[in-house]
Write a protein that holds these residues in place. Sequence first.
Motif, PDB file in Angstrom:
ATOM      1  N   ASN A   1      -1.706   1.078   9.364  1.00  0.00           N
ATOM      2  CA  ASN A   1      -3.112   1.753  10.060  1.00  0.00           C
ATOM      3  C   ASN A   1      -2.680   1.675  11.441  1.00  0.00           C
ATOM      4  O   ASN A   1      -3.198   0.720  11.992  1.00  0.00           O
ATOM      5  CB  ASN A   1      -4.482   1.257   9.447  1.00  0.00           C
ATOM      6  N   LYS A   2      -1.966   2.748  11.804  1.00  0.00           N
ATOM      7  CA  LYS A   2      -1.638   2.920  13.286  1.00  0.00           C
ATOM      8  C   LYS A   2      -0.422   1.774  13.575  1.00  0.00           C
ATOM      9  O   LYS A   2       0.415   1.863  14.454  1.00  0.00           O
ATOM     10  CB  LYS A   2      -2.947   2.824  14.163  1.00  0.00           C
TER      11      LYS A   2
ATOM     12  N   HIS B   1       0.694  -1.207   0.149  1.00  0.00           N
ATOM     13  CA  HIS B   1       0.078   0.039   0.158  1.00  0.00           C
ATOM     14  C   HIS B   1       0.880   1.349   0.075  1.00  0.00           C
ATOM     15  O   HIS B   1       2.011   1.107   0.367  1.00  0.00           O
ATOM     16  CB  HIS B   1      -0.943  -0.201   1.151  1.00  0.00           C
ATOM     17  N   ASP B   2       0.256   2.419  -0.605  1.00  0.00           N
ATOM     18  CA  ASP B   2       1.254   3.627  -0.532  1.00  0.00           C
ATOM     19  C   ASP B   2       1.039   4.268   0.422  1.00  0.00           C
ATOM     20  O   ASP B   2       2.461   5.086   0.758  1.00  0.00           O
ATOM     21  CB  ASP B   2       0.316   4.502  -1.460  1.00  0.00           C
ATOM     22  N   ASN B   3       0.677   4.049   1.679  1.00  0.00           N
ATOM     23  CA  ASN B   3       0.723   5.058   3.076  1.00  0.00           C
ATOM     24  C   ASN B   3       1.861   4.075   4.096  1.00  0.00           C
ATOM     25  O   ASN B   3       1.811   4.842   4.944  1.00  0.00           O
ATOM     26  CB  ASN B   3      -0.623   5.067   3.695  1.00  0.00           C
ATOM     27  N   LEU B   4       2.676   3.335   3.297  1.00  0.00           N
ATOM     28  CA  LEU B   4       3.989   2.908   4.311  1.00  0.00           C
ATOM     29  C   LEU B   4       4.652   4.059   4.962  1.00  0.00           C
ATOM     30  O   LEU B   4       5.223   4.801   4.165  1.00  0.00           O
ATOM     31  CB  LEU B   4       4.669   1.906   3.772  1.00  0.00           C
ATOM     32  N   PRO B   5       4.749   4.099   6.251  1.00  0.00           N
ATOM     33  CA  PRO B   5       5.607   5.332   6.872  1.00  0.00           C
ATOM     34  C   PRO B   5       7.253   5.089   6.501  1.00  0.00           C
ATOM     35  O   PRO B   5       7.580   4.156   6.045  1.00  0.00           O
ATOM     36  CB  PRO B   5       5.465   4.923   8.262  1.00  0.00           C
ATOM     37  N   THR B   6       7.819   6.114   6.940  1.00  0.00           N
ATOM     38  CA  THR B   6       9.399   6.291   7.064  1.00  0.00           C
ATOM     39  C   THR B   6       9.822   6.035   8.348  1.00  0.00           C
ATOM     40  O   THR B   6       9.304   6.760   9.336  1.00  0.00           O
ATOM     41  CB  THR B   6       9.852   7.618   6.474  1.00  0.00           C
ATOM     42  N   ILE B   7      10.521   5.046   8.949  1.00  0.00           N
ATOM     43  CA  ILE B   7      10.925   5.023  10.002  1.00  0.00           C
ATOM     44  C   ILE B   7      12.440   4.416   9.965  1.00  0.00           C
ATOM     45  O   ILE B   7      12.895   4.121   9.062  1.00  0.00           O
ATOM     46  CB  ILE B   7      10.139   3.617  10.855  1.00  0.00           C
ATOM     47  N   ASP B   8      12.989   4.451  11.394  1.00  0.00           N
ATOM     48  CA  ASP B   8      14.420   3.908  11.466  1.00  0.00           C
ATOM     49  C   ASP B   8      14.529   2.523  11.596  1.00  0.00           C
ATOM     50  O   ASP B   8      13.900   1.885  12.461  1.00  0.00           O
ATOM     51  CB  ASP B   8      14.994   4.777  12.750  1.00  0.00           C
ATOM     52  N   ILE B   9      15.277   2.118  10.620  1.00  0.00           N
ATOM     53  CA  ILE B   9      15.372   0.570  10.554  1.00  0.00           C
ATOM     54  C   ILE B   9      16.915   0.072  10.102  1.00  0.00           C
ATOM     55  O   ILE B   9      17.535   0.822   9.672  1.00  0.00           O
ATOM     56  CB  ILE B   9      14.411   0.007   9.710  1.00  0.00           C
ATOM     57  N   ASN B  10      17.155  -0.938  10.452  1.00  0.00           N
ATOM     58  CA  ASN B  10      18.460  -1.571   9.715  1.00  0.00           C
ATOM     59  C   ASN B  10      17.658  -2.363   8.612  1.00  0.00           C
ATOM     60  O   ASN B  10      16.975  -3.384   8.842  1.00  0.00           O
ATOM     61  CB  ASN B  10      19.060  -2.707  10.657  1.00  0.00           C
ATOM     62  N   GLU B  11      17.761  -1.746   7.284  1.00  0.00           N
ATOM     63  CA  GLU B  11      17.405  -2.146   6.057  1.00  0.00           C
ATOM     64  C   GLU B  11      17.433  -3.551   5.888  1.00  0.00           C
ATOM     65  O   GLU B  11      16.427  -4.315   5.481  1.00  0.00           O
ATOM     66  CB  GLU B  11      17.768  -1.361   5.043  1.00  0.00           C
ATOM     67  N   ALA B  12      18.566  -4.008   5.874  1.00  0.00           N
ATOM     68  CA  ALA B  12      18.772  -5.598   5.661  1.00  0.00           C
ATOM     69  C   ALA B  12      18.300  -6.543   6.515  1.00  0.00           C
ATOM     70  O   ALA B  12      17.597  -7.416   6.006  1.00  0.00           O
ATOM     71  CB  ALA B  12      20.555  -5.742   5.543  1.00  0.00           C
TER      72      ALA B  12
ATOM     73  N   LYS C   1     -10.925 -14.183   8.705  1.00  0.00           N
ATOM     74  CA  LYS C   1     -11.961 -14.950   7.743  1.00  0.00           C
ATOM     75  C   LYS C   1     -11.022 -15.553   6.706  1.00  0.00           C
ATOM     76  O   LYS C   1     -11.298 -16.694   6.170  1.00  0.00           O
ATOM     77  CB  LYS C   1     -12.790 -14.136   7.511  1.00  0.00           C
ATOM     78  N   PHE C   2      -9.981 -14.919   6.179  1.00  0.00           N
ATOM     79  CA  PHE C   2      -9.450 -15.283   4.847  1.00  0.00           C
ATOM     80  C   PHE C   2      -7.749 -15.665   5.196  1.00  0.00           C
ATOM     81  O   PHE C   2      -7.132 -16.067   4.264  1.00  0.00           O
ATOM     82  CB  PHE C   2      -9.438 -14.028   3.906  1.00  0.00           C
ATOM     83  N   GLY C   3      -7.155 -15.640   6.361  1.00  0.00           N
ATOM     84  CA  GLY C   3      -5.849 -15.808   6.411  1.00  0.00           C
ATOM     85  C   GLY C   3      -5.121 -15.586   7.801  1.00  0.00           C
ATOM     86  O   GLY C   3      -6.142 -15.839   8.772  1.00  0.00           O
ATOM     87  N   THR C   4      -4.247 -14.875   7.709  1.00  0.00           N
ATOM     88  CA  THR C   4      -3.250 -14.538   8.827  1.00  0.00           C
ATOM     89  C   THR C   4      -3.131 -12.906   8.664  1.00  0.00           C
ATOM     90  O   THR C   4      -2.511 -12.546   7.735  1.00  0.00           O
ATOM     91  CB  THR C   4      -2.082 -15.151   9.184  1.00  0.00           C
ATOM     92  N   ARG C   5      -3.152 -12.030   9.815  1.00  0.00           N
ATOM     93  CA  ARG C   5      -2.835 -10.784   9.671  1.00  0.00           C
ATOM     94  C   ARG C   5      -1.760 -10.602  11.026  1.00  0.00           C
ATOM     95  O   ARG C   5      -2.128 -10.982  12.188  1.00  0.00           O
ATOM     96  CB  ARG C   5      -3.842  -9.906  10.076  1.00  0.00           C
ATOM     97  N   ILE C   6      -0.369 -10.385  10.413  1.00  0.00           N
ATOM     98  CA  ILE C   6       0.381  -9.954  11.456  1.00  0.00           C
ATOM     99  C   ILE C   6       0.621  -8.499  11.904  1.00  0.00           C
ATOM    100  O   ILE C   6       0.689  -7.738  10.925  1.00  0.00           O
ATOM    101  CB  ILE C   6       1.939 -10.444  11.009  1.00  0.00           C
ATOM    102  N   LYS C   7       0.549  -8.213  12.916  1.00  0.00           N
ATOM    103  CA  LYS C   7       0.508  -6.763  13.474  1.00  0.00           C
ATOM    104  C   LYS C   7       1.914  -6.450  13.881  1.00  0.00           C
ATOM    105  O   LYS C   7       2.131  -7.183  15.167  1.00  0.00           O
ATOM    106  CB  LYS C   7      -0.537  -6.412  14.365  1.00  0.00           C
ATOM    107  N   ILE C   8       2.483  -5.314  13.507  1.00  0.00           N
ATOM    108  CA  ILE C   8       3.998  -5.114  14.070  1.00  0.00           C
ATOM    109  C   ILE C   8       3.939  -3.763  14.423  1.00  0.00           C
ATOM    110  O   ILE C   8       3.626  -2.624  13.739  1.00  0.00           O
ATOM    111  CB  ILE C   8       5.044  -5.133  12.714  1.00  0.00           C
ATOM    112  N   GLU C   9       4.021  -3.538  15.855  1.00  0.00           N
ATOM    113  CA  GLU C   9       3.747  -2.097  16.634  1.00  0.00           C
ATOM    114  C   GLU C   9       5.325  -1.562  16.444  1.00  0.00           C
ATOM    115  O   GLU C   9       6.148  -1.892  16.912  1.00  0.00           O
ATOM    116  CB  GLU C   9       3.520  -2.424  18.032  1.00  0.00           C
ATOM    117  N   ILE C  10       5.369  -0.440  15.481  1.00  0.00           N
ATOM    118  CA  ILE C  10       6.618  -0.061  15.315  1.00  0.00           C
ATOM    119  C   ILE C  10       6.520   1.622  16.190  1.00  0.00           C
ATOM    120  O   ILE C  10       5.714   1.949  16.548  1.00  0.00           O
ATOM    121  CB  ILE C  10       6.713   0.372  13.883  1.00  0.00           C
TER     122      ILE C  10
END
Length: 134
Positions: A66-67, A26-37, A125-134
């Motif tokens: 989305n949050k 999706h287009d609304n993915l944020p910019t955050i501090d990460i180790n890219e690799a 209902k259709f699979g799995t949703r993994i939630k990552i609290e960043i």
Amino acid sequence: KTSCNIKDVLESYLKLTAYKNQVILHDNLPTIDINEALFCTAIDNLIRNGLKYNDSDTKWVKIYYNKYLYVEDNGRGLTNDDFIELSKPYARKSGQKEEGTGLGLNITIAIFKEHGFNVSAEKTKFGTRIKIEI
């Protein structure tokens, strides 16, 4: 860690994979501090699991924000209790036909924890949703 736009990082990473067309960013993915690799390794494991443990004719994984950051698939579905159990080293579901070492989720969780992110799963209902609290 460096400040990275998650969509840009994942697009760059995924274009080198055979399954890029099965991943919806999706287009609304944020910019955050990460180790890219490391971050890409962890997300890639979630993507590959979502495609591997999936009996659908049309397999897909979508990543959206989305949050929280979500990695959702239309596979078999995984409860949070199953997710916690399968996150242990060498843990595998009994009777599983797919091959694996049982280390992927464990490593993924370790990478996210190293970033300070919390991770949980929900069977949908259709699979799995993994939630990552960043």
